[in-house]
Design a protein around this motif. Sequence first.
Motif, PDB file in Angstrom:
ATOM      1  N   ILE A 222       0.204 -44.349 -39.792  1.00 20.72           N
ATOM      2  CA  ILE A 222      -1.069 -45.005 -40.102  1.00 20.72           C
ATOM      3  C   ILE A 222      -1.861 -44.068 -41.005  1.00 20.72           C
ATOM      4  CG2 ILE A 222      -3.124 -46.106 -39.170  1.00 20.72           C
ATOM      5  CD1 ILE A 222      -0.499 -47.381 -38.280  1.00 20.72           C
ATOM      6  N   ILE A 223      -1.945 -44.425 -42.273  1.00 23.82           N
ATOM      7  CA  ILE A 223      -2.567 -43.571 -43.284  1.00 23.82           C
ATOM      8  C   ILE A 223      -4.040 -43.928 -43.449  1.00 23.82           C
ATOM      9  CG2 ILE A 223      -2.466 -42.826 -45.697  1.00 23.82           C
ATOM     10  CD1 ILE A 223       0.467 -43.723 -45.707  1.00 23.82           C
ATOM     11  N   HIS A 224      -4.898 -42.922 -43.442  1.00 22.94           N
ATOM     12  CA  HIS A 224      -6.333 -43.100 -43.684  1.00 22.94           C
ATOM     13  C   HIS A 224      -6.687 -42.437 -45.020  1.00 22.94           C
ATOM     14  CE1 HIS A 224      -7.106 -44.404 -39.498  1.00 22.94           C
ATOM     15  NE2 HIS A 224      -6.121 -43.565 -39.198  1.00 22.94           N
ATOM     16  N   PHE A 225      -7.365 -43.175 -45.878  1.00 30.06           N
ATOM     17  CA  PHE A 225      -7.735 -42.623 -47.192  1.00 30.06           C
ATOM     18  C   PHE A 225      -8.982 -43.335 -47.699  1.00 30.06           C
ATOM     19  CE2 PHE A 225      -4.878 -46.111 -47.636  1.00 30.06           C
ATOM     20  CZ  PHE A 225      -5.213 -46.795 -48.784  1.00 30.06           C
ATOM     21  N   ASN A 226      -9.609 -42.752 -48.708  1.00 30.83           N
ATOM     22  CA  ASN A 226     -10.876 -43.290 -49.203  1.00 30.83           C
ATOM     23  C   ASN A 226     -10.756 -44.014 -50.535  1.00 30.83           C
ATOM     24  OD1 ASN A 226     -12.466 -42.278 -47.020  1.00 30.83           O
ATOM     25  ND2 ASN A 226     -12.331 -40.238 -47.925  1.00 30.83           N
ATOM     26  N   LYS A 227      -9.797 -43.597 -51.355  1.00 28.20           N
ATOM     27  CA  LYS A 227      -9.625 -44.207 -52.669  1.00 28.20           C
ATOM     28  C   LYS A 227      -8.197 -44.716 -52.811  1.00 28.20           C
ATOM     29  CE  LYS A 227     -12.947 -41.073 -54.902  1.00 28.20           C
ATOM     30  NZ  LYS A 227     -13.103 -40.043 -55.952  1.00 28.20           N
ATOM     31  N   MET A 228      -8.066 -45.898 -53.413  1.00 22.32           N
ATOM     32  CA  MET A 228      -6.738 -46.468 -53.604  1.00 22.32           C
ATOM     33  C   MET A 228      -5.846 -45.561 -54.439  1.00 22.32           C
ATOM     34  SD  MET A 228      -4.792 -48.974 -52.787  1.00 22.32           S
ATOM     35  CE  MET A 228      -5.959 -50.143 -52.092  1.00 22.32           C
ATOM     36  N   ASN A 229      -6.443 -44.791 -55.349  1.00 26.16           N
ATOM     37  CA  ASN A 229      -5.661 -43.891 -56.194  1.00 26.16           C
ATOM     38  C   ASN A 229      -5.010 -42.755 -55.405  1.00 26.16           C
ATOM     39  OD1 ASN A 229      -6.385 -45.367 -58.446  1.00 26.16           O
ATOM     40  ND2 ASN A 229      -8.116 -44.061 -58.985  1.00 26.16           N
ATOM     41  N   ASP A 230      -5.532 -42.484 -54.179  1.00 33.57           N
ATOM     42  CA  ASP A 230      -4.984 -41.392 -53.367  1.00 33.57           C
ATOM     43  C   ASP A 230      -3.717 -41.803 -52.613  1.00 33.57           C
ATOM     44  OD1 ASP A 230      -7.048 -39.741 -54.136  1.00 33.57           O
ATOM     45  OD2 ASP A 230      -8.316 -40.285 -52.419  1.00 33.57           O
ATOM     46  N   LEU A 231      -3.468 -43.104 -52.509  1.00 33.52           N
ATOM     47  CA  LEU A 231      -2.375 -43.563 -51.647  1.00 33.52           C
ATOM     48  C   LEU A 231      -1.019 -43.044 -52.093  1.00 33.52           C
ATOM     49  CD1 LEU A 231      -1.482 -45.196 -49.222  1.00 33.52           C
ATOM     50  CD2 LEU A 231      -1.407 -47.232 -50.676  1.00 33.52           C
ATOM     51  N   ASN A 232      -0.736 -43.078 -53.385  1.00 37.96           N
ATOM     52  CA  ASN A 232       0.565 -42.601 -53.866  1.00 37.96           C
ATOM     53  C   ASN A 232       0.780 -41.124 -53.550  1.00 37.96           C
ATOM     54  OD1 ASN A 232       1.907 -44.819 -54.825  1.00 37.96           O
ATOM     55  ND2 ASN A 232       1.181 -44.629 -56.931  1.00 37.96           N
ATOM     56  N   LYS A 233      -0.291 -40.319 -53.669  1.00 37.52           N
ATOM     57  CA  LYS A 233      -0.172 -38.886 -53.352  1.00 37.52           C
ATOM     58  C   LYS A 233       0.190 -38.695 -51.879  1.00 37.52           C
ATOM     59  CE  LYS A 233      -3.842 -37.750 -56.673  1.00 37.52           C
ATOM     60  NZ  LYS A 233      -5.215 -37.171 -56.810  1.00 37.52           N
ATOM     61  N   ILE A 234      -0.473 -39.460 -51.011  1.00 40.86           N
ATOM     62  CA  ILE A 234      -0.224 -39.330 -49.572  1.00 40.86           C
ATOM     63  C   ILE A 234       1.191 -39.812 -49.230  1.00 40.86           C
ATOM     64  CG2 ILE A 234      -1.007 -40.029 -47.282  1.00 40.86           C
ATOM     65  CD1 ILE A 234      -3.801 -40.397 -48.491  1.00 40.86           C
ATOM     66  N   LEU A 235       1.621 -40.913 -49.834  1.00 40.73           N
ATOM     67  CA  LEU A 235       2.982 -41.412 -49.584  1.00 40.73           C
ATOM     68  C   LEU A 235       4.023 -40.393 -50.024  1.00 40.73           C
ATOM     69  CD1 LEU A 235       2.651 -45.160 -50.691  1.00 40.73           C
ATOM     70  CD2 LEU A 235       2.808 -44.276 -48.363  1.00 40.73           C
ATOM     71  N   ASP A 236       3.762 -39.725 -51.131  1.00 47.44           N
ATOM     72  CA  ASP A 236       4.676 -38.687 -51.620  1.00 47.44           C
ATOM     73  C   ASP A 236       4.789 -37.554 -50.596  1.00 47.44           C
ATOM     74  OD1 ASP A 236       6.215 -37.345 -53.832  1.00 47.44           O
ATOM     75  OD2 ASP A 236       4.560 -35.916 -53.658  1.00 47.44           O
ATOM     76  N   VAL A 237       3.646 -37.146 -50.051  1.00 50.66           N
ATOM     77  CA  VAL A 237       3.634 -36.081 -49.042  1.00 50.66           C
ATOM     78  C   VAL A 237       4.406 -36.510 -47.795  1.00 50.66           C
ATOM     79  CG1 VAL A 237       2.140 -34.846 -47.416  1.00 50.66           C
ATOM     80  CG2 VAL A 237       1.497 -34.999 -49.835  1.00 50.66           C
TER      81      VAL A 237
END
Length: 299
Positions: A267-282
Amino acid sequence: MSKIPTINWKSQLIKLLLILIILAVIAVFLHAIASLIVTYVPALNPYLHYLDLTIDALIVGIGGYFIISVIRRIINIYLLGKVESSTAHTISLFIDIGLYSILILIILSALGVNLTGAAIGGAVGGIAIGLAAQTVLSNVLSGTLVTSSKTLKPGDNVSLISWIWGNPIVGETTKVGILFTEVKTVNGNIIKIPNSAFLGNTIFTKLEGENSLVYPYQITVNADVPAEKVLVKANNYIKDYLSNIKMELPEIYFTNKNGGTNVFTVIIHFNKMNDLNKILDVINKAFDQAYWDIKNEKS
Protein backbone atom coordinates in the motif's frame (compact mmCIF):
# COMPACT_ATOMS: atom_id res chain seq x y z
CA MET A 1 -18.24 33.44 -16.43
CA SER A 2 -20.77 33.97 -19.24
CA LYS A 3 -24.43 33.59 -18.39
CA ILE A 4 -26.31 30.84 -20.23
CA PRO A 5 -29.16 32.37 -22.28
CA THR A 6 -32.71 31.35 -21.41
CA ILE A 7 -35.92 31.00 -23.38
CA ASN A 8 -39.14 32.89 -22.71
CA TRP A 9 -41.34 29.83 -22.92
CA LYS A 10 -44.62 31.75 -22.91
CA SER A 11 -43.69 33.99 -25.85
CA GLN A 12 -42.22 31.09 -27.81
CA LEU A 13 -45.36 28.98 -27.36
CA ILE A 14 -47.63 31.88 -28.30
CA LYS A 15 -45.49 32.60 -31.38
CA LEU A 16 -45.52 28.94 -32.43
CA LEU A 17 -49.28 28.68 -31.86
CA LEU A 18 -49.92 31.79 -33.96
CA ILE A 19 -47.78 30.39 -36.79
CA LEU A 20 -49.70 27.10 -36.75
CA ILE A 21 -53.05 28.92 -36.73
CA ILE A 22 -51.96 31.10 -39.66
CA LEU A 23 -50.77 28.02 -41.57
CA ALA A 24 -54.09 26.26 -40.87
CA VAL A 25 -56.01 29.28 -42.19
CA ILE A 26 -53.77 29.39 -45.28
CA ALA A 27 -54.37 25.65 -45.83
CA VAL A 28 -58.15 26.12 -45.68
CA PHE A 29 -57.89 29.10 -48.01
CA LEU A 30 -55.76 27.20 -50.57
CA HIS A 31 -58.10 24.19 -50.49
CA ALA A 32 -61.03 26.51 -51.11
CA ILE A 33 -59.23 28.14 -54.05
CA ALA A 34 -58.38 24.71 -55.49
CA SER A 35 -62.01 23.62 -55.26
CA LEU A 36 -63.13 26.87 -56.84
CA ILE A 37 -60.69 26.47 -59.75
CA VAL A 38 -61.92 22.93 -60.39
CA THR A 39 -65.51 24.22 -60.41
CA TYR A 40 -64.68 26.59 -63.26
CA VAL A 41 -62.28 24.19 -64.98
CA PRO A 42 -63.87 20.70 -64.75
CA ALA A 43 -60.99 19.17 -66.71
CA LEU A 44 -58.82 19.61 -63.61
CA ASN A 45 -61.14 17.61 -61.37
CA PRO A 46 -59.10 14.32 -61.61
CA TYR A 47 -56.12 16.23 -60.25
CA LEU A 48 -57.91 17.86 -57.29
CA HIS A 49 -56.90 15.06 -54.92
CA TYR A 50 -53.21 15.47 -55.78
CA LEU A 51 -53.47 19.23 -55.47
CA ASP A 52 -54.97 18.88 -51.97
CA LEU A 53 -52.16 16.48 -50.97
CA THR A 54 -49.56 18.95 -52.25
CA ILE A 55 -51.12 21.79 -50.24
CA ASP A 56 -51.19 19.62 -47.08
CA ALA A 57 -47.57 18.56 -47.56
CA LEU A 58 -46.50 22.18 -48.09
CA ILE A 59 -48.25 23.37 -44.93
CA VAL A 60 -46.90 20.43 -42.91
CA GLY A 61 -43.38 21.13 -44.17
CA ILE A 62 -43.48 24.81 -43.22
CA GLY A 63 -45.07 24.12 -39.83
CA GLY A 64 -42.57 21.33 -39.13
CA TYR A 65 -39.68 23.65 -39.98
CA PHE A 66 -40.80 26.19 -37.36
CA ILE A 67 -41.34 23.47 -34.74
CA ILE A 68 -37.86 22.04 -35.40
CA SER A 69 -36.36 25.53 -35.09
CA VAL A 70 -37.82 25.88 -31.59
CA ILE A 71 -36.69 22.36 -30.56
CA ARG A 72 -33.15 22.99 -31.85
CA ARG A 73 -32.94 26.28 -29.97
CA ILE A 74 -33.96 24.56 -26.72
CA ILE A 75 -31.40 21.79 -27.27
CA ASN A 76 -28.63 24.28 -28.13
CA ILE A 77 -29.21 26.30 -24.96
CA TYR A 78 -29.88 23.60 -22.37
CA LEU A 79 -27.79 20.68 -23.65
CA LEU A 80 -25.18 21.65 -26.25
CA GLY A 81 -24.33 24.90 -24.47
CA LYS A 82 -22.72 22.85 -21.69
CA VAL A 83 -20.31 20.80 -23.82
CA GLU A 84 -17.25 21.60 -25.91
CA SER A 85 -17.79 23.05 -29.38
CA SER A 86 -16.46 20.08 -31.40
CA THR A 87 -18.63 17.62 -29.49
CA ALA A 88 -21.64 19.94 -29.66
CA HIS A 89 -21.24 20.13 -33.45
CA THR A 90 -21.27 16.32 -33.75
CA ILE A 91 -24.32 15.92 -31.51
CA SER A 92 -26.11 18.77 -33.30
CA LEU A 93 -25.52 17.04 -36.64
CA PHE A 94 -27.13 13.79 -35.42
CA ILE A 95 -30.06 15.69 -33.91
CA ASP A 96 -30.64 17.59 -37.17
CA ILE A 97 -30.55 14.36 -39.16
CA GLY A 98 -33.08 12.78 -36.81
CA LEU A 99 -35.50 15.73 -36.70
CA TYR A 100 -35.47 16.42 -40.42
CA SER A 101 -35.78 12.70 -41.21
CA ILE A 102 -38.96 12.62 -39.13
CA LEU A 103 -40.21 15.76 -40.92
CA ILE A 104 -39.55 14.19 -44.33
CA LEU A 105 -41.50 11.08 -43.33
CA ILE A 106 -44.43 13.23 -42.18
CA ILE A 107 -44.36 15.18 -45.46
CA LEU A 108 -44.30 11.92 -47.46
CA SER A 109 -47.24 10.67 -45.42
CA ALA A 110 -49.11 13.90 -46.16
CA LEU A 111 -48.42 13.29 -49.87
CA GLY A 112 -50.06 9.88 -49.55
CA VAL A 113 -46.86 7.84 -49.87
CA ASN A 114 -47.07 4.30 -48.41
CA LEU A 115 -44.40 4.44 -45.72
CA THR A 116 -44.60 0.69 -45.04
CA GLY A 117 -43.02 -0.12 -48.39
CA ALA A 118 -40.50 2.67 -47.96
CA ALA A 119 -39.59 1.38 -44.51
CA ILE A 120 -38.97 -2.12 -45.84
CA GLY A 121 -36.88 -0.76 -48.68
CA GLY A 122 -34.81 1.38 -46.29
CA ALA A 123 -34.31 -1.31 -43.66
CA VAL A 124 -30.90 -2.34 -44.96
CA GLY A 125 -29.73 1.26 -45.14
CA GLY A 126 -31.11 1.90 -41.65
CA ILE A 127 -29.19 -1.04 -40.24
CA ALA A 128 -25.96 0.18 -41.84
CA ILE A 129 -26.45 3.71 -40.48
CA GLY A 130 -27.39 2.33 -37.06
CA LEU A 131 -24.24 0.24 -36.85
CA ALA A 132 -22.11 3.19 -37.89
CA ALA A 133 -23.72 5.47 -35.32
CA GLN A 134 -23.77 2.90 -32.52
CA THR A 135 -20.26 3.66 -31.28
CA VAL A 136 -20.76 7.41 -31.30
CA LEU A 137 -24.12 7.19 -29.51
CA SER A 138 -22.68 4.74 -26.99
CA ASN A 139 -19.83 7.18 -26.26
CA VAL A 140 -22.29 10.06 -25.88
CA LEU A 141 -24.52 8.07 -23.49
CA SER A 142 -21.55 6.87 -21.44
CA GLY A 143 -20.03 10.35 -21.29
CA THR A 144 -23.35 11.80 -20.12
CA LEU A 145 -23.68 9.16 -17.39
CA VAL A 146 -20.07 9.58 -16.23
CA THR A 147 -20.29 13.38 -16.03
CA SER A 148 -23.79 13.56 -14.53
CA SER A 149 -23.04 10.96 -11.85
CA LYS A 150 -19.64 12.59 -11.14
CA THR A 151 -18.04 9.14 -11.29
CA LEU A 152 -15.04 10.79 -12.89
CA LYS A 153 -14.11 14.45 -13.10
CA PRO A 154 -11.04 16.50 -14.06
CA GLY A 155 -8.39 16.45 -11.33
CA ASP A 156 -9.26 12.94 -10.07
CA ASN A 157 -6.27 10.66 -9.55
CA VAL A 158 -7.46 7.23 -10.59
CA SER A 159 -6.58 3.68 -11.50
CA LEU A 160 -8.70 2.35 -14.38
CA ILE A 161 -8.79 -1.42 -14.79
CA SER A 162 -10.47 -3.07 -17.77
CA TRP A 163 -10.17 -6.27 -19.78
CA ILE A 164 -10.30 -4.07 -22.90
CA TRP A 165 -6.78 -2.64 -22.51
CA GLY A 166 -5.14 -5.12 -20.11
CA ASN A 167 -2.75 -3.26 -17.80
CA PRO A 168 -4.27 -0.67 -15.44
CA ILE A 169 -4.18 2.98 -16.50
CA VAL A 170 -2.93 5.05 -13.56
CA GLY A 171 -2.89 8.83 -13.73
CA GLU A 172 -4.75 12.11 -13.36
CA THR A 173 -7.99 12.78 -15.20
CA THR A 174 -7.52 15.95 -17.24
CA LYS A 175 -10.75 16.06 -19.21
CA VAL A 176 -14.12 14.28 -19.27
CA GLY A 177 -15.83 14.92 -22.59
CA ILE A 178 -18.97 13.58 -24.24
CA LEU A 179 -17.06 11.17 -26.50
CA PHE A 180 -13.65 10.70 -24.84
CA THR A 181 -12.03 10.98 -21.41
CA GLU A 182 -8.40 12.11 -21.20
CA VAL A 183 -6.02 10.76 -18.54
CA LYS A 184 -2.44 11.94 -18.00
CA THR A 185 -0.59 8.79 -16.94
CA VAL A 186 2.30 8.50 -14.50
CA ASN A 187 4.57 8.36 -17.56
CA GLY A 188 3.42 11.83 -18.61
CA ASN A 189 1.56 10.90 -21.78
CA ILE A 190 -2.11 11.72 -22.45
CA ILE A 191 -4.43 8.79 -23.15
CA LYS A 192 -7.87 9.31 -24.72
CA ILE A 193 -10.30 6.61 -23.58
CA PRO A 194 -13.62 6.15 -25.45
CA ASN A 195 -16.43 6.64 -22.97
CA SER A 196 -18.17 3.51 -24.26
CA ALA A 197 -15.41 1.49 -22.52
CA PHE A 198 -16.70 2.68 -19.14
CA LEU A 199 -20.16 1.08 -19.18
CA GLY A 200 -19.79 -2.32 -17.51
CA ASN A 201 -16.19 -2.74 -18.67
CA THR A 202 -14.09 -0.62 -16.33
CA ILE A 203 -13.39 -0.54 -12.59
CA PHE A 204 -12.68 2.95 -11.24
CA THR A 205 -10.42 3.28 -8.21
CA LYS A 206 -9.85 6.78 -6.89
CA LEU A 207 -6.42 7.10 -5.30
CA GLU A 208 -7.34 9.77 -2.77
CA GLY A 209 -6.71 8.75 0.86
CA GLU A 210 -7.21 10.73 4.06
CA ASN A 211 -3.92 12.65 3.92
CA SER A 212 -2.29 11.47 0.71
CA LEU A 213 -2.76 9.52 -2.50
CA VAL A 214 -2.95 5.76 -1.98
CA TYR A 215 -2.11 3.10 -4.55
CA PRO A 216 -2.30 -0.67 -3.84
CA TYR A 217 0.41 -2.55 -5.72
CA GLN A 218 0.90 -6.31 -5.96
CA ILE A 219 4.21 -8.10 -6.43
CA THR A 220 4.60 -11.78 -7.28
CA VAL A 221 7.73 -13.64 -6.15
CA ASN A 222 8.71 -17.27 -6.72
CA ALA A 223 7.81 -19.44 -3.71
CA ASP A 224 11.12 -21.31 -3.66
CA VAL A 225 12.26 -19.02 -0.83
CA PRO A 226 10.38 -18.31 2.44
CA ALA A 227 7.83 -15.52 2.07
CA GLU A 228 8.51 -14.22 5.58
CA LYS A 229 12.21 -13.71 4.84
CA VAL A 230 11.42 -11.91 1.57
CA LEU A 231 8.93 -9.69 3.39
CA VAL A 232 11.42 -8.70 6.11
CA LYS A 233 14.36 -8.07 3.77
CA ALA A 234 12.30 -6.19 1.18
CA ASN A 235 10.76 -4.04 3.91
CA ASN A 236 14.22 -3.11 5.23
CA TYR A 237 15.51 -2.24 1.76
CA ILE A 238 12.43 -0.12 1.05
CA LYS A 239 12.89 1.75 4.34
CA ASP A 240 16.50 2.50 3.45
CA TYR A 241 15.68 3.67 -0.07
CA LEU A 242 12.66 5.81 0.78
CA SER A 243 14.27 7.37 3.85
CA ASN A 244 16.98 8.79 1.60
CA ILE A 245 14.45 10.51 -0.65
CA LYS A 246 12.19 11.45 2.30
CA MET A 247 9.03 9.69 1.23
CA GLU A 248 6.36 8.02 3.37
CA LEU A 249 6.91 4.31 4.00
CA PRO A 250 4.39 1.88 2.48
CA GLU A 251 2.49 -0.90 4.24
CA ILE A 252 3.55 -4.36 3.04
CA TYR A 253 1.56 -7.60 3.47
CA PHE A 254 1.94 -11.20 2.40
CA THR A 255 -1.54 -11.63 0.95
CA ASN A 256 -1.63 -14.81 -1.10
CA LYS A 257 0.16 -18.00 -2.11
CA ASN A 258 -0.72 -19.00 -5.64
CA GLY A 259 0.84 -22.32 -6.62
CA GLY A 260 4.56 -21.72 -7.08
CA THR A 261 4.40 -18.00 -6.29
CA ASN A 262 3.93 -15.75 -3.28
CA VAL A 263 1.89 -12.57 -3.68
CA PHE A 264 2.67 -9.44 -1.66
CA THR A 265 0.53 -6.31 -1.49
CA VAL A 266 2.21 -2.94 -1.01
CA ILE A 267 0.00 0.00 0.00
CA ILE A 268 1.87 3.02 -1.33
CA HIS A 269 1.32 6.51 0.11
CA PHE A 270 2.46 9.52 -1.93
CA ASN A 271 1.58 13.16 -2.53
CA LYS A 272 2.25 13.71 -6.22
CA MET A 273 1.37 11.46 -9.13
CA ASN A 274 4.84 12.09 -10.57
CA ASP A 275 6.38 10.36 -7.51
CA LEU A 276 4.64 7.03 -8.13
CA ASN A 277 7.09 5.70 -10.73
CA LYS A 278 10.05 6.47 -8.43
CA ILE A 279 8.41 4.58 -5.56
CA LEU A 280 7.49 1.61 -7.78
CA ASP A 281 11.10 1.45 -8.96
CA VAL A 282 12.30 1.33 -5.35
CA ILE A 283 9.77 -1.37 -4.38
CA ASN A 284 10.51 -3.59 -7.37
CA LYS A 285 14.26 -3.35 -6.82
CA ALA A 286 13.85 -4.08 -3.09
CA PHE A 287 11.85 -7.27 -3.65
CA ASP A 288 14.16 -8.42 -6.42
CA GLN A 289 17.23 -7.87 -4.23
CA ALA A 290 15.57 -9.55 -1.24
CA TYR A 291 14.66 -12.61 -3.32
CA TRP A 292 18.14 -13.09 -4.75
CA ASP A 293 19.84 -12.48 -1.40
CA ILE A 294 17.78 -15.28 0.19
CA LYS A 295 18.22 -17.47 -2.89
CA ASN A 296 22.00 -17.10 -2.71
CA GLU A 297 22.00 -17.80 1.02
CA LYS A 298 20.30 -21.16 0.40
CA SER A 299 22.85 -22.16 -2.21
